[in-house]
Design a protein around this motif. Structure first.
Motif, PDB file in Angstrom:
ATOM      1  N   UNK A   1       0.726  -1.226   0.017  1.00 31.07           N
ATOM      2  CA  UNK A   1      -0.073  -0.013   0.196  1.00 31.07           C
ATOM      3  C   UNK A   1       0.822   1.136  -0.108  1.00 31.07           C
ATOM      4  N   UNK A   2       0.099   2.443  -0.090  1.00 27.80           N
ATOM      5  CA  UNK A   2       0.988   3.608  -0.265  1.00 27.80           C
ATOM      6  C   UNK A   2       0.027   4.727   0.562  1.00 27.80           C
ATOM      7  N   UNK A   3       0.562   5.492   1.185  1.00 28.59           N
ATOM      8  CA  UNK A   3      -0.319   6.531   1.961  1.00 28.59           C
ATOM      9  C   UNK A   3       0.418   7.958   1.868  1.00 28.59           C
ATOM     10  N   UNK A   4      -0.155   9.117   1.811  1.00 25.79           N
ATOM     11  CA  UNK A   4       0.538  10.156   1.595  1.00 25.79           C
ATOM     12  C   UNK A   4       0.898  10.632   3.120  1.00 25.79           C
ATOM     13  N   UNK A   5       1.910  11.761   3.221  1.00 24.51           N
ATOM     14  CA  UNK A   5       2.263  11.895   4.650  1.00 24.51           C
ATOM     15  C   UNK A   5       1.286  12.778   5.452  1.00 24.51           C
ATOM     16  N   UNK A   6       0.429  13.432   4.625  1.00 29.29           N
ATOM     17  CA  UNK A   6      -0.709  14.055   5.375  1.00 29.29           C
ATOM     18  C   UNK A   6      -1.914  13.466   5.626  1.00 29.29           C
ATOM     19  N   UNK A   7      -1.648  12.090   5.799  1.00 24.72           N
ATOM     20  CA  UNK A   7      -2.888  11.182   6.157  1.00 24.72           C
ATOM     21  C   UNK A   7      -3.228  11.304   7.494  1.00 24.72           C
ATOM     22  N   UNK A   8      -4.644  11.492   7.916  1.00 25.18           N
ATOM     23  CA  UNK A   8      -4.739  11.570   9.356  1.00 25.18           C
ATOM     24  C   UNK A   8      -4.282  10.580  10.238  1.00 25.18           C
ATOM     25  N   UNK A   9      -4.101  10.922  11.341  1.00 25.54           N
ATOM     26  CA  UNK A   9      -3.528   9.770  12.514  1.00 25.54           C
ATOM     27  C   UNK A   9      -4.184   8.469  12.664  1.00 25.54           C
ATOM     28  N   UNK A  10      -5.418   8.594  12.577  1.00 29.67           N
ATOM     29  CA  UNK A  10      -6.379   7.476  12.859  1.00 29.67           C
ATOM     30  C   UNK A  10      -6.604   6.727  11.522  1.00 29.67           C
ATOM     31  N   UNK A  11      -6.351   7.363  10.523  1.00 31.30           N
ATOM     32  CA  UNK A  11      -6.390   6.501   8.926  1.00 31.30           C
ATOM     33  C   UNK A  11      -4.980   5.782   8.962  1.00 31.30           C
ATOM     34  N   UNK A  12      -4.014   6.370   9.365  1.00 32.12           N
ATOM     35  CA  UNK A  12      -2.589   5.594   9.221  1.00 32.12           C
ATOM     36  C   UNK A  12      -2.823   4.388  10.133  1.00 32.12           C
ATOM     37  N   UNK A  13      -3.236   4.608  11.175  1.00 31.67           N
ATOM     38  CA  UNK A  13      -3.295   3.354  12.171  1.00 31.67           C
ATOM     39  C   UNK A  13      -4.202   2.356  11.592  1.00 31.67           C
ATOM     40  N   UNK A  14      -5.268   2.894  11.026  1.00 31.63           N
ATOM     41  CA  UNK A  14      -6.297   1.760  10.419  1.00 31.63           C
ATOM     42  C   UNK A  14      -5.595   1.053   9.376  1.00 31.63           C
ATOM     43  N   UNK A  15      -4.738   1.990   8.536  1.00 31.05           N
ATOM     44  CA  UNK A  15      -4.159   1.189   7.375  1.00 31.05           C
ATOM     45  C   UNK A  15      -2.973   0.406   7.608  1.00 31.05           C
ATOM     46  N   UNK A  16      -2.289   0.440   8.651  1.00 33.25           N
ATOM     47  CA  UNK A  16      -1.243  -0.562   9.388  1.00 33.25           C
ATOM     48  C   UNK A  16      -2.140  -1.857   9.533  1.00 33.25           C
ATOM     49  N   UNK A  17      -3.201  -1.570  10.086  1.00 34.32           N
ATOM     50  CA  UNK A  17      -4.062  -2.729  10.638  1.00 34.32           C
ATOM     51  C   UNK A  17      -4.468  -3.644   9.382  1.00 34.32           C
ATOM     52  N   UNK A  18      -4.825  -3.020   8.311  1.00 37.70           N
ATOM     53  CA  UNK A  18      -5.320  -3.501   7.084  1.00 37.70           C
ATOM     54  C   UNK A  18      -4.246  -4.434   6.582  1.00 37.70           C
ATOM     55  N   UNK A  19      -2.943  -3.655   6.340  1.00 39.29           N
ATOM     56  CA  UNK A  19      -1.809  -4.310   5.705  1.00 39.29           C
ATOM     57  C   UNK A  19      -1.396  -5.601   6.390  1.00 39.29           C
ATOM     58  N   UNK A  20      -1.323  -5.230   8.025  1.00 36.62           N
ATOM     59  CA  UNK A  20      -0.911  -6.541   8.782  1.00 36.62           C
ATOM     60  C   UNK A  20      -1.850  -7.552   8.283  1.00 36.62           C
ATOM     61  N   UNK A  21      -3.153  -7.378   8.298  1.00 39.02           N
ATOM     62  CA  UNK A  21      -4.042  -8.595   7.999  1.00 39.02           C
ATOM     63  C   UNK A  21      -4.054  -9.173   6.625  1.00 39.02           C
ATOM     64  N   UNK A  22      -3.109  -8.694   5.694  1.00 34.28           N
ATOM     65  CA  UNK A  22      -2.860  -9.073   4.553  1.00 34.28           C
ATOM     66  C   UNK A  22      -3.647  -8.372   3.461  1.00 34.28           C
ATOM     67  N   UNK A  23      -4.300  -7.225   3.809  1.00 32.30           N
ATOM     68  CA  UNK A  23      -4.938  -6.295   2.865  1.00 32.30           C
ATOM     69  C   UNK A  23      -4.124  -5.273   2.054  1.00 32.30           C
ATOM     70  N   UNK A  24      -4.715  -4.319   1.315  1.00 30.55           N
ATOM     71  CA  UNK A  24      -3.984  -3.418   0.599  1.00 30.55           C
ATOM     72  C   UNK A  24      -4.423  -2.082   0.667  1.00 30.55           C
ATOM     73  N   UNK A  25      -3.831  -1.058   0.801  1.00 31.01           N
ATOM     74  CA  UNK A  25      -4.128   0.299   1.171  1.00 31.01           C
ATOM     75  C   UNK A  25      -3.837   1.070   0.086  1.00 31.01           C
ATOM     76  N   UNK A  26      -4.725   2.238  -0.531  1.00 31.33           N
ATOM     77  CA  UNK A  26      -4.296   3.018  -1.298  1.00 31.33           C
ATOM     78  C   UNK A  26      -5.331   4.281  -1.218  1.00 31.33           C
ATOM     79  N   UNK A  27      -4.918   5.446  -1.167  1.00 33.20           N
ATOM     80  CA  UNK A  27      -5.948   6.501  -1.274  1.00 33.20           C
ATOM     81  C   UNK A  27      -6.700   6.418  -2.491  1.00 33.20           C
ATOM     82  N   UNK A  28      -8.107   6.714  -2.080  1.00 31.79           N
ATOM     83  CA  UNK A  28      -9.130   6.626  -3.418  1.00 31.79           C
ATOM     84  C   UNK A  28      -8.665   7.098  -4.719  1.00 31.79           C
ATOM     85  N   UNK A  29      -8.175   8.405  -4.742  1.00 30.97           N
ATOM     86  CA  UNK A  29      -7.720   8.891  -6.088  1.00 30.97           C
ATOM     87  C   UNK A  29      -6.619   8.354  -6.741  1.00 30.97           C
ATOM     88  N   UNK A  30      -5.578   7.696  -6.103  1.00 33.06           N
ATOM     89  CA  UNK A  30      -4.694   6.788  -6.614  1.00 33.06           C
ATOM     90  C   UNK A  30      -5.034   5.399  -6.989  1.00 33.06           C
TER      91      UNK A  30
END
Length: 249
Positions: A124-153
């Motif tokens: 996955x990829x996140x921009x550095x201006x991602x809100x803290x709660x979204x960053x934590x959620x993204x790390x969880x998703x990736x740890x569980x085997x998922x993928x994370x991308x901002x909607x526009x990307x």
């Protein structure tokens, strides 16, 4: 080398440091203040632990082999070098048989290197201006085997990929679509890459109302996150390639 809480690892011994939490994270960024901020955000979650830090690709690869974290949260750095760093980290642990995953962080200026990061194996990829709660959620998703991308990307990637798919399914929403008309409109705009604030302004409603609609959409469709919602919108024909700029301010 940056250890967590003074821990040491015997040479040549690869271990996990989960210590009662479900997600262990290695931070990779060349700026100590950035690493400190990321550590504070992640360790505010009870189910996460930052097990180590690294400041450059070589150290990142060494620390990954030593600590075997669930997720390596890595600054994309300067384009090709960042891509090679991701590849090096993942190749280094492959012989160990552990499913370490990489979540890349970058600025908007580095989004052009997204393809390289994904090809190198980033989840996955996140921009550095991602809100803290979204960053934590993204790390969880990736740890569980998922993928994370901002909607526009994600939308940009789908615009490139969807035209290559065979058109063997009729477009349009599914017969038993559980969404209301307003929820369907929110999903359409979300899939075009619009933020909650942009959707709210377009529909003349509050941002909290849009957030509520998004939550309802995910629940009704049985989806995990916004990324899956975008994919659903494409699969059902609600959004088609090339629509992302329509009415976008």
């Amino acid at each position: 080398m940056h250890r967590s809480r003074g821990e040491s690892v015997p040479p040549g011994r690869a271990i996990r440091h989960n210590h009662g939490v479900s997600v262990s994270v290695l931070l990779v960024d060349d700026q100590p203040l950035v690493r400190a901020g990321l550590r504070m955000i992640l360790e505010s979650a009870s189910d996460m632990s930052v097990v180590g830090e690294a400041s450059d690709p070589r150290e990142a690869s060494r620390e990954t082999r030593s600590l075997i974290p669930d997720v390596v949260l890595m600054d994309l750095m300067d384009g090709p070098n960042g891509t090679r760093a991701i590849h090096g980290v993942l190749e280094g642990v492959r012989p160990l048989g552990h499913g370490v995953r990489v979540l890349a962080l970058g600025s908007h200026a580095l989004e052009s290197h997204l393809h390289g990061a994904l090809r190198a194996g980033a989840s996955g990829f996140l921009s550095k201006d991602t809100p803290p709660e979204d960053l934590v959620s993204a790390v969880r998703v990736v740890a569980e085997g998922g993928a994370v991308l901002p909607p526009l990307l994600l939308h940009r990637l789908l615009d490139e990929f969807v035209p290559m798919l065979p058109s063997d399914q009729p477009q349009g929403r599914r017969p038993q679509d559980p969404l209301s008309g307003r929820e369907r409109e929110v999903l359409r705009l979300l899939a075009r890459g619009w933020s909650n604030a942009e959707i709210a302004a377009h529909l003349f409603v509050g941002a909290t109302t849009v957030k509520s609609h998004v939550g309802s959409i995910l629940t009704k469709l049985g989806l995990r996150d916004r990324v899956q919602a975008v994919i659903h919108a494409y699969e059902t024909g609600l959004v088609r390639p090339g629509e992302r700029h329509a009415n976008h301010r």
